[in-house]
Design an enzyme around this catalytic site. Structure first.
Site: not given
Ligand code: PAF
Length: 281
Positions: A33-34, A36-37, A40, A149-150, A152, A187
């Protein structure tokens, strides 16, 4: 490698992927969802290790936010994200909300089993929103690999179950949680923490690891009660859960079987931020 190309339509994305496939190249997708860190970017690097081409999707998915959540406020920093992906990603797929969900859109993917409990209970509808957008991203891109990622953990299990259940022809690849130097799981929402709160947040993983270490030696309920009390004493609260579950089905476990894996999961609020973390038991 050059700066990644940003594509906004599914047709353009499919054209890029088709050309790569024709050249015999494999494709990895990193859904984001952008904002980014480093967490990601580690997923993107993991994609690069497996595939010649990497697509990073950036889409703040309205369907996975409840009305009271931070959809409007969620950080949108396209230029910064693009700069972070130079040399790492081939394509950024950044569709608009109306492209992803045109008027009349009526389909929802719900995954029972691992969606139930924990985040599923705390955030009704969240995993249906995640599963729906991830299923679309998978069919839009058609990757060989999708990296998650683990951090989540429950999301990872929901997506893995969905891909298996729907025979989606790709491999969901888990990637270990990336942590800062004090062990705090990275996060995008950590950006909302004050310096004092960061100092406290950095104790979450310490208590989590200690709790996990004690779980096989003493009764589960007793160890969890102690961990919960330690978190509350530090100022975490409310604690939505500190619990042990089967790593794949997410069924809560109140006793551990020797040699059988389990996962310790926590969600706790600190100030305005809800922190999630998990470790193997
Ligand atoms: O983990 C996330 O950033 C979001 O839940 C995902 C997997 C991109 C779905 O929108």
């Amino acid at each position: 490698m050059q700066a990644p190309e940003t594509v906004r339509s599914v047709a353009e994305l499919r054209a890029r992927v088709a050309a790569w496939r024709q050249a015999g190249e494999r494709v990895a997708l990193v859904p984001t969802m952008g904002a980014l860190h480093e967490g990601h970017l580690a997923l993107v690097r993991a994609g690069r290790e497996r595939a010649e081409r990497v697509v990073v999707s950036i889409f703040v998915n309205p369907k996975q936010f409840a009305p009271n959540e931070d959809f409007e406020a969620y950080p949108r920093v396209a230029d910064r994200d693009r700069a972070a992906l130079v040399g790492l990603a081939d394509v950024i797929f950044a569709p608009g909300v109306n492209d992803m969900y045109p008027p009349g859109f009526a389909t929802e993917i719900t995954v029972a089993g691992p969606s139930e409990g924990f985040e599923g209970a705390a955030r009704p509808g969240h995993f249906a929103g995640v599963a729906t957008v991830v299923a679309k991203l998978f069919t839009q891109c058609g990757p060989d690999y999708a990296i998650f990622g683990e951090k989540d953990w429950q999301q990872l299990q929901v997506v893995t179950r969905m891909a298996r259940d729907l025979d989606l022809p790709l491999e969901v690849v888990p990637h270990p949680t990336v942590r800062d130097e004090a062990g705090l799981a990275l996060s995008s929402r950590n950006a909302y923490l004050s310096p004092d709160e960061i100092a406290t947040a950095r104790k979450l993983n310490v208590i989590l690891s200690r709790t996990a270490g004690e779980l096989r030696a003493r009764p589960v309920a007793e160890v969890l009660a102690k961990g919960r009390a330690e978190l509350e004493a530090l100022g975490f609260g409310p604690i939505d859960y500190l619990a042990v579950a089967d790593p794949e089905t997410l069924k809560p476990l109140d006793a551990l079987e020797p040699g059988k894996p389990a996962r310790l999961l926590v969600a706790a609020r600190l100030g305005s931020v809800r922190l999630l973390d998990n470790v193997a038991v």
